[in-house]
Motif scaffolding. Structure first.
Motif, PDB file in Angstrom:
ATOM      1  N   ILE A 177       0.847  -1.201   0.000  1.00  0.00           N
ATOM      2  CA  ILE A 177       0.000   0.000   0.000  1.00  0.00           C
ATOM      3  C   ILE A 177       0.879   1.246   0.000  1.00  0.00           C
ATOM      4  CG2 ILE A 177      -1.691   1.329   1.315  1.00  0.00           C
ATOM      5  CD1 ILE A 177      -2.835  -1.322   2.315  1.00  0.00           C
ATOM      6  N   LYS A 178       1.927   1.209   0.808  1.00  0.00           N
ATOM      7  CA  LYS A 178       2.874   2.325   0.832  1.00  0.00           C
ATOM      8  C   LYS A 178       3.495   2.540  -0.540  1.00  0.00           C
ATOM      9  CE  LYS A 178       7.231   3.725   3.040  1.00  0.00           C
ATOM     10  NZ  LYS A 178       8.275   3.324   4.036  1.00  0.00           N
ATOM     11  N   ARG A 179       3.852   1.439  -1.208  1.00  0.00           N
ATOM     12  CA  ARG A 179       4.466   1.551  -2.536  1.00  0.00           C
ATOM     13  C   ARG A 179       3.456   2.052  -3.563  1.00  0.00           C
ATOM     14  NH1 ARG A 179       6.831   3.248  -5.971  1.00  0.00           N
ATOM     15  NH2 ARG A 179       7.918   2.166  -7.653  1.00  0.00           N
ATOM     16  N   ALA A 239     -17.333  -5.667   1.311  1.00  0.00           N
ATOM     17  CA  ALA A 239     -16.688  -6.464   2.358  1.00  0.00           C
ATOM     18  C   ALA A 239     -15.560  -5.685   3.024  1.00  0.00           C
ATOM     19  CB  ALA A 239     -16.156  -7.763   1.760  1.00  0.00           C
ATOM     20  N   ALA A 240     -14.785  -4.929   2.238  1.00  0.00           N
ATOM     21  CA  ALA A 240     -13.676  -4.156   2.801  1.00  0.00           C
ATOM     22  C   ALA A 240     -14.181  -3.050   3.716  1.00  0.00           C
ATOM     23  CB  ALA A 240     -12.830  -3.574   1.671  1.00  0.00           C
ATOM     24  N   VAL A 241     -15.263  -2.378   3.314  1.00  0.00           N
ATOM     25  CA  VAL A 241     -15.840  -1.332   4.161  1.00  0.00           C
ATOM     26  C   VAL A 241     -16.341  -1.935   5.471  1.00  0.00           C
ATOM     27  CG1 VAL A 241     -17.744   0.306   4.354  1.00  0.00           C
ATOM     28  CG2 VAL A 241     -16.416   0.197   2.247  1.00  0.00           C
ATOM     29  N   ALA A 242     -16.962  -3.114   5.389  1.00  0.00           N
ATOM     30  CA  ALA A 242     -17.446  -3.777   6.601  1.00  0.00           C
ATOM     31  C   ALA A 242     -16.297  -4.113   7.539  1.00  0.00           C
ATOM     32  CB  ALA A 242     -18.218  -5.042   6.225  1.00  0.00           C
ATOM     33  N   ALA A 283      -9.653  -0.613  -5.594  1.00  0.00           N
ATOM     34  CA  ALA A 283      -8.359  -0.930  -4.988  1.00  0.00           C
ATOM     35  C   ALA A 283      -8.118  -0.068  -3.759  1.00  0.00           C
ATOM     36  CB  ALA A 283      -7.241  -0.729  -6.013  1.00  0.00           C
ATOM     37  N   THR A 284      -8.547   1.193  -3.822  1.00  0.00           N
ATOM     38  CA  THR A 284      -8.428   2.074  -2.658  1.00  0.00           C
ATOM     39  C   THR A 284      -9.322   1.594  -1.524  1.00  0.00           C
ATOM     40  OG1 THR A 284      -7.910   3.969  -4.077  1.00  0.00           O
ATOM     41  CG2 THR A 284      -8.706   4.447  -1.862  1.00  0.00           C
ATOM     42  N   VAL A 285     -10.523   1.128  -1.865  1.00  0.00           N
ATOM     43  CA  VAL A 285     -11.438   0.626  -0.832  1.00  0.00           C
ATOM     44  C   VAL A 285     -10.846  -0.609  -0.156  1.00  0.00           C
ATOM     45  CG1 VAL A 285     -13.776  -0.171  -0.363  1.00  0.00           C
ATOM     46  CG2 VAL A 285     -13.393   1.557  -2.122  1.00  0.00           C
ATOM     47  N   LEU A 286     -10.201  -1.485  -0.928  1.00  0.00           N
ATOM     48  CA  LEU A 286      -9.549  -2.652  -0.330  1.00  0.00           C
ATOM     49  C   LEU A 286      -8.467  -2.223   0.656  1.00  0.00           C
ATOM     50  CD1 LEU A 286      -9.110  -5.093  -3.376  1.00  0.00           C
ATOM     51  CD2 LEU A 286     -10.751  -5.275  -1.505  1.00  0.00           C
ATOM     52  N   ALA A 287      -7.748  -1.155   0.320  1.00  0.00           N
ATOM     53  CA  ALA A 287      -6.678  -0.677   1.195  1.00  0.00           C
ATOM     54  C   ALA A 287      -7.213  -0.059   2.477  1.00  0.00           C
ATOM     55  CB  ALA A 287      -5.816   0.340   0.449  1.00  0.00           C
ATOM     56  N   ALA A 288      -8.510   0.284   2.501  1.00  0.00           N
ATOM     57  CA  ALA A 288      -9.097   0.885   3.703  1.00  0.00           C
ATOM     58  C   ALA A 288      -9.039  -0.056   4.897  1.00  0.00           C
ATOM     59  CB  ALA A 288     -10.546   1.290   3.426  1.00  0.00           C
ATOM     60  N   GLN A 289      -8.845  -1.353   4.664  1.00  0.00           N
ATOM     61  CA  GLN A 289      -8.687  -2.294   5.775  1.00  0.00           C
ATOM     62  C   GLN A 289      -7.451  -1.969   6.605  1.00  0.00           C
ATOM     63  OE1 GLN A 289      -9.528  -6.598   4.374  1.00  0.00           O
ATOM     64  NE2 GLN A 289      -8.873  -5.535   2.504  1.00  0.00           N
ATOM     65  N   PHE A 290      -6.445  -1.356   5.970  1.00  0.00           N
ATOM     66  CA  PHE A 290      -5.177  -1.092   6.638  1.00  0.00           C
ATOM     67  C   PHE A 290      -4.908   0.404   6.807  1.00  0.00           C
ATOM     68  CE2 PHE A 290      -4.926  -5.157   4.485  1.00  0.00           C
ATOM     69  CZ  PHE A 290      -4.365  -5.990   5.439  1.00  0.00           C
TER      70      PHE A 290
END
Length: 479
Positions: free
Chosen positions: A83-85, A202-205, A139-146
């Motif tokens: 995510i950082k990269r 699912a990522a938002v949840a 892809a940004t929403v998936l990164a919201a987990q972290f």
């Protein structure tokens, strides 16, 4: 058929790890299967992260939707580092971050957006990742987990670009220069992917309810029995013998970027033979990089074709003639060449394009097979790059068969006797039929016509007598 594929999708940094964990937990696979998954390492900020096939967010962040990643594990460290990269790469390109497999701004003949995997160079083993810049909001929403804060900020930026639609964020924003309309630096891909929307939900949840989906998945005793595998520690030292990545290679200049679905043949006369076959299931066109080829309707040959290992001069051609100088040439590499010409051919999934420059005049011929009926189209576009007006005559040429290819090759002179033609009153169309030799033969009729989308009226001429057009004992290049 009925054989195992020789390729394996066997990287730990992919959705393959979810399948492996589930199969091991059920007892379908031995525990050793997990340790056979590939673990190539790439350095990111003095730490090691797992490499994936295409360096996409999907490969890294889809499994954590339901799989726990222990703090200090190689999986958790990888997710945070990539995510950082991704954020760093977006800043370096001055675009929002979040690259993953998605649709992009190219369509097939059914006007359906095309889809492929995109990623960050250096994170993926796949070559050519730096040739496209396609940002996928999911892809940004998936990164919201972290990284929820950074993700919300990036989604706000995407919204300002018009990426938010009625049913949520669109699938992608394409920043690739070759696919962006003139006058802007991006275009929104106006479609939705159900599985991308599902992963986003699912990522938002997980982000809001602190990993509730992961808790539910691991509450199953079957999964709980194998979750020790997920605690594999991150390596303290980064291996020196790592896989060579695209980032290690000399990057291409922006002008050399090409679409993932396009083949470019520079100077087709000197390049290896290349062909493109287009079809709608009934009508087919084969063209070579030099512009030759044939047309078929089912089992019937529409145009004449005889493969030749040395010459490539049979097909449907467009010729250009400068009325001022009398010079003429074909708009493709063959059959009529011009002095100091520059030629290139582009083959994509939906069309073949032939670009030729002769002096200050540049022409482009686009060949397609129409999807609604049985036919083909060729669009001719002329560009005058000089300061003087030019009067250019455009001529099309093809030899018709309208019959069996085998019969035509066996007796071409005899076969030609059965083709009858008629020219429309305004010379704007040529009708051709084939006289029947047997009563049970089907009626075959074709029409060749020219149209101008500008609506302007231009004088047109038509000729169906080969001797009058080419001359006795001469070839098309001597007409």
């Amino acid at each position: 058929e009925h054989q195992l594929d020789e390729s394996c999708y066997d990287l730990l940094a992919s959705e393959a790890r979810l399948t492996s964990l589930f199969a091991i937990a059920k007892g379908d696979l031995p525990t050793e299967h997990w340790f056979h998954l590939g673990r190539p390492i790439v350095e990111i900020g003095f730490k090691g992260a797992l490499m994936s096939w295409s360096g996409s967010m999907f490969e890294y962040l889809m499994p954590p939707l339901v799989m726990k990643e222990a703090q200090g594990s190689i999986l958790n460290q990888t997710s945070k580092l990539i995510i950082k990269r991704q954020i760093q790469y977006g800043r370096s390109k001055n675009v929002p971050w979040g690259i993953s497999e998605a649709a992009y701004n190219a369509r097939d003949r059914e006007l359906t957006y095309q889809y492929t995997n995109f990623g960050v160079p250096g994170l993926g083993l796949k070559r050519g990742l730096g040739q496209n810049t396609v940002i996928a909001p999911y892809a940004t929403v998936l990164a919201a987990q972290f990284t929820p804060r950074e993700s919300v900020q990036n989604l706000a930026r995407l919204r300002r670009l018009g990426a938010l639609g009625r049913h949520g964020f669109y699938d992608a924003v394409d920043f690739t220069p070759q696919r962006v309309p003139e006058g802007t630096d991006h275009v929104v891909v106006l479609n939705y992917m159900a599985h991308h929307s599902g992963m986003s939900i699912a990522a938002v949840a997980d982000a809001i309810f602190e990993g509730r989906l992961r808790d539910r998945f691991h509450s199953d005793p079957v999964i709980e029995s194998a979750e020790l595998l997920l605690q594999e520690r991150a390596p303290r030292d980064i291996p020196t013998a790592t896989v060579r990545t695209e980032a290690d290679e000399r990057s291409k200049d922006e002008t050399e970027v090409e679409s993932p679905d396009t083949r470019i043949i520079l100077d087709p006369l000197k390049a290896l033979r290349s062909t493109s076959v287009m079809s709608n299931g009934r009508y087919s066109v084969m063209v070579t990089a030099t512009g030759s080829g044939y047309s078929r309707w089912g089992e019937l040959a529409v145009t004449r074709w005889q493969p030749d290992p040395t010459e490539d001069r049979l097909g449907s051609y467009i010729f250009l003639r400068d009325a001022g100088t009398g010079d003429w040439w074909s708009a493709t590499a063959e059959p009529k060449r011009a002095t100091h010409e520059e030629v290139q051919t582009l083959f994509s999934d939906d069309k073949a394009s032939f670009i030729k420059s002769v002096g200050s005049l540049r022409s482009e011929v686009e060949c397609i097979v129409i999807s609604e009926g049985n036919g083909e189209g060729r669009r001719v576009t002329l560009y005058n790059d000089g300061p003087v007006d030019r009067h250019i005559e455009v001529t099309s040429f093809a030899e018709l068969v309208l019959g069996s290819d085998a019969s035509d090759n066996a007796h071409p002179a005899f076969s030609k006797m059965f083709v009858e033609t008629e020219i429309a009153a305004n010379n704007g169309a040529i009708f051709a039929t084939r006289r029947k030799r047997e009563t049970d033969e089907p009626d075959v009729t074709m029409v060749h016509f020219v149209t101008d989308p500008s609506g302007s009226t231009r004088d047109a001429e038509a000729e169906t007598d080969r001797r009058a057009f080419i001359g006795r004992g001469r070839t098309i290049t001597e007409a």
